[in-house]
Design a protein around this motif. Structure first.
Motif, mmCIF file in Angstrom:
data_model
loop_
_atom_site.group_PDB
_atom_site.id
_atom_site.type_symbol
_atom_site.label_atom_id
_atom_site.label_comp_id
_atom_site.label_asym_id
_atom_site.label_seq_id
_atom_site.Cartn_x
_atom_site.Cartn_y
_atom_site.Cartn_z
ATOM 1 N N GLU A 50 0.830 -1.209 0.000
ATOM 2 C CA GLU A 50 0.000 0.000 0.000
ATOM 3 C C GLU A 50 0.863 1.257 0.000
ATOM 4 O O GLU A 50 0.557 2.236 -0.693
ATOM 5 N N VAL A 51 1.931 1.252 0.778
ATOM 6 C CA VAL A 51 2.854 2.396 0.806
ATOM 7 C C VAL A 51 3.442 2.623 -0.580
ATOM 8 O O VAL A 51 3.453 3.745 -1.105
ATOM 9 N N ILE A 52 3.925 1.556 -1.196
ATOM 10 C CA ILE A 52 4.568 1.682 -2.508
ATOM 11 C C ILE A 52 3.571 2.158 -3.549
ATOM 12 O O ILE A 52 3.870 3.060 -4.339
ATOM 13 N N TRP A 53 2.368 1.586 -3.563
ATOM 14 C CA TRP A 53 1.376 2.011 -4.556
ATOM 15 C C TRP A 53 1.036 3.496 -4.384
ATOM 16 O O TRP A 53 0.904 4.232 -5.364
ATOM 17 N N GLU A 54 0.901 3.932 -3.152
ATOM 18 C CA GLU A 54 0.620 5.353 -2.897
ATOM 19 C C GLU A 54 1.692 6.249 -3.525
ATOM 20 O O GLU A 54 1.399 7.312 -4.050
ATOM 21 N N LEU A 55 2.939 5.799 -3.505
ATOM 22 C CA LEU A 55 4.055 6.603 -4.000
ATOM 23 C C LEU A 55 4.228 6.542 -5.515
ATOM 24 O O LEU A 55 4.815 7.453 -6.094
ATOM 25 N N VAL A 56 3.745 5.486 -6.164
ATOM 26 C CA VAL A 56 4.014 5.335 -7.603
ATOM 27 C C VAL A 56 2.771 5.387 -8.479
ATOM 28 O O VAL A 56 2.889 5.377 -9.709
#
Length: 110
Positions: A62-68
Motif C-alpha cells: 500500500e505504501v509503494i502504490w501510494e508513492l508510484v
C-alpha cells in the motif's frame, strides 16, 4: 496488455525490516526523484516483516502504490523473486519486456 521494453527497472525485496523502515526507504527514493526515472517496478517478496506494537496502518504494498500510482509505468506486486522458496532469478543488465494487467504479468528477456 501492452508490453514495454524496459531500460531502467527497479526490483524491491526485503527481509526482516520494520514496516516504517520500508515506508521511509521508499519515500526517500521518491523525494530523490529515483521513482520518476523508472520504466517499470517489480515488487518481490517482503519476508519476516516486523510489525509494530502500534499498528503502522499500511502494508508495504500500500505504501509503494501510494508513492508510484501517479507514474505511467508497469508496477508488479508479489513477483516471485527474493528470499523465498520459489525464487525466480532476475538477470541484471538484460533488456526485458514487462506487461502487467489486472490478473496477468509477463516478463520476457529480449
Amino acid at each position: 496488455m501492452k508490453a514495454l521494453r524496459l531500460l531502467l527497472l527497479l526490483v524491491v525485496v526485503d527481509v526482516g525490516e520494520h514496516e516504517y523502515s520500508i515506508d521511509r526507504m521508499m519515500r526517500l527514493l521518491k523525494r530523490k526523484g529515483k521513482l520518476n526515472k523508472l520504466k517499470g517496478l517489480i515488487i518481490g517478496a517482503f519476508n519476516e516483516i516486523s510489525e509494530e506494537s502500534i499498528p503502522f496502518g499500511q502494508t508495504p504494498e500500500e505504501v509503494i502504490w501510494e508513492l508510484v500510482k501517479e507514474f505511467d509505468y508497469p508496477v508488479c506486486f508479489n513477483f516471485p523473486t527474493g528470499h523465498i522458496d520459489d525464487n525466480r532469478a532476475m538477470v541484471v543488465g538484460k533488456t526485458i519486456s514487462l506487461a502487467v494487467a489486472k490478473n496477468d504479468v509477463q516478463l520476457k528477456y529480449l
